[in-house]
Design a protein around this motif. Structure first.
Motif: not given
Ligand SMILES: *Cc1c(COP(=O)(O)O)cnc(C)c1O
Length: 497
Positions: A112-113, A146, A266-272, A321-322, A400, A426-427
């Protein structure tokens, strides 16, 4: 009406969108937030229905990025999304029981990046022209996998820009690693960091915060910028796909215009997920917003209890990525939760830096709980979800997305399947071929990730995406490794050139 950006840590800052994009971080280390969140005019959402994705994106972005004419934004969006392998760019796929998948991985790196990072170089170049920036822009990226490849793909050989990507040495998948270390381009550098993602991110932040670094670079005619998800140029493009997905669901008859949907991210850095929250603030009918985590469930605890505590074991999971314990973009939500109180955000962030934890009480915590729900899923549950969703619905999830799917199902089991649910995918499953294959067949040994992808394609009667298949024959161009405190030195060869 033009819009200015202030800092989460200093509400007196006023930057134009172009200045915010060129700067990345606000002075003093805060994040840029709009002085007011734009809202849809009556009928604006309906008007998106007949448009294609680039036009929709330009419409949604225009009020966030004033200073760029809408026609210019549309031209940039057309160029950015032309490389996607789906005409819809971000298609919505309906599964059973009101679950809908928003597929954000049809770009060149299969994650998704790309939704943001294919557009951001265009925004950055236009922003630099607008602000009269003459220096060369050096993009620093800390990636959990990613982002690195997506940023390299977006910025490679863009004139006037250099890019250096730092990734955790043992924290990315084989395919992610190969995607990065085979990246060609005269303006790119890729370095492994001995540590985890947070070490890489902290190292990058330290370079940004150190005036000595900026002086040294300035003397060489170089200025730093970030392509991490804290950059406005990353965040803003992500708002568009929620709006696009919503009107797609209206056109397909899944919902009526104005009907609320739930969204699970699905959240990691909280941007999405923050982009989803901004879309809701603009007026998009989102009911519950569900924050899905893996074992690194710091956000789950935060949303449940109000305590953000990064002092906990860091887990390497099947959804790398999370694997994040400090979700940078959360600071923007904190700013809203505090009632836009920069002093309060500074206090929380100071506590986070000093003690690794802070606590929300009173009104901010009440607002947090009204804003989102949280759930998490561990690796076994994720593998089970991949297997079951494939068996029942013939739909293949990457790990993810499977975290999100598992938590979306758990949420509906708990709360009742009221509203249609948009699950953010997201992927591509082929980006994590081994994990997905093992979920379907049990442990796989003695094969590389390519063989896993080929086997996966075979048993699902699909095709290995070209972006993965092509990696096999590409030469490795980057082998450098640095210590967690050695990022500045590792950057030098790129800026000395
Ligand atoms: C980056 C990423 C996330 C997390 O997204 P954030 O915006 O960082 O919360 C989830 N899934 C995949 C595959 C990603 O590349």
């Amino acid at each position: 009406m033009s819009i200015k950006y202030l800092s989460t840590r200093d509400a007196s800052v006023r930057f134009t969108p172009a200045q915010a994009i060129v700067s990345g971080l606000a002075p003093g280390g805060g994040l840029f937030v709009p002085e007011r969140i734009p809202t849809f005019a009556p009928g604006a959402l309906e008007a998106l229905i007949g448009l294609d994705y680039p036009s929709r994106a330009a419409r949604v972005l225009a009020p966030w990025l004033t200073g760029f004419p809408e026609e210019a934004l549309e031209t940039m969006c057309r160029a950015a999304y032309a490389r996607f392998d789906s005409a819809a760019v971000a298609p919505v796929v309906a599964l059973e029981n009101g679950l809908h998948m928003l597929e954000l991985w049809h770009g060149p790196t299969l994650a998704f990046k790309d939704m943001a990072l294919q557009l951001m170089p265009h925004l950055l170049a236009a922003s630099a022209r607008q602000t009269g920036e003459r220096r060369e822009i050096c993009i620093l990226v800390a990636t959990s996998g990613d982002t690195g490849k997506a940023a390299l793909e977006g910025f490679a050989d863009v004139p006037g820009v250099k890019i250096c990507v730092f990734y955790p040495e043992n924290g990315v998948s084989e395919a992610q690693l190969l995607q990065m270390v085979t990246q060609a381009g005269g303006n790119v550098r890729v370095v492994a960091v001995r540590g985890n993602f947070d070490d890489a991110q902290t190292g990058v932040k330290r370079i940004f915060a150190d005036p000595k670094c900026s002086e040294a670079l300035n003397a060489r005619g170089v200025v730093l910028s970030s392509a991490n998800s804290i950059n406005l140029g990353r965040l803003a493009p992500q708002i568009a796909y929620y709006c696009s997905a919503y009107v797609d669901m209206v056109s397909s008859g899944a919902i009526a215009m104005g009907e609320a949907i739930d969204v699970c991210v699905p959240t990691g850095n909280f941007g999405n997920i923050l982009a989803a929250e901004y879309a809701r603030d603009m007026g998009l009918p989102i009911g519950r917003l569900l924050c899905a985590s893996n074992e690194n469930n710091v956000l789950f605890d935060f949303i449940e209890t109000g305590v953000y505590d990064r002092n906990r074991p860091f887990h390497l999971t099947s959804s790398p990525s999370m694997d994040i314990l400090i979700s940078s973009n959360l600071e923007r939500l904190l700013f809203e939760l505090s009632g836009r109180d920069d002093a309060q955000v500074r206090a929380w962030m100071a506590r986070l830096a000093a003690e690794g934890r802070y606590r929300l009480v009173g009104e901010p915590f009440t607002r947090l709980q009204a804003t989102m729900s949280a759930l998490w899923a561990g690796q076994d549950a994720v593998a089970g979800e991949i297997r079951e969703t494939w068996a029942r619905e013939g739909y293949l999830l990457d790990p993810h997305t499977a975290v999100a799917m598992r938590t979306a199902r758990a949420f509906r089991a708990r709360e009742g399947a009221g509203r249609p649910m948009l699950v953010v995918s997201t992927a591509s499953p082929y980006k994590f071929g081994r994990t997905v294959l093992e979920a379907l067949t049990g442990p796989v040994s003695g094969t590389d990730d390519f063989a896993c992808c080929e086997r996966l394609a075979e048993i699902t009667a699909q095709q290995v995406p070209e972006a993965i298949a092509a990696l096999k024959s590409k030469p490795v161009l980057h082998r450098d490794v640095c210590a967690a405190d050695g990022l500045w030195q590792a950057l030098q060869p790129l800026v000395e050139r």
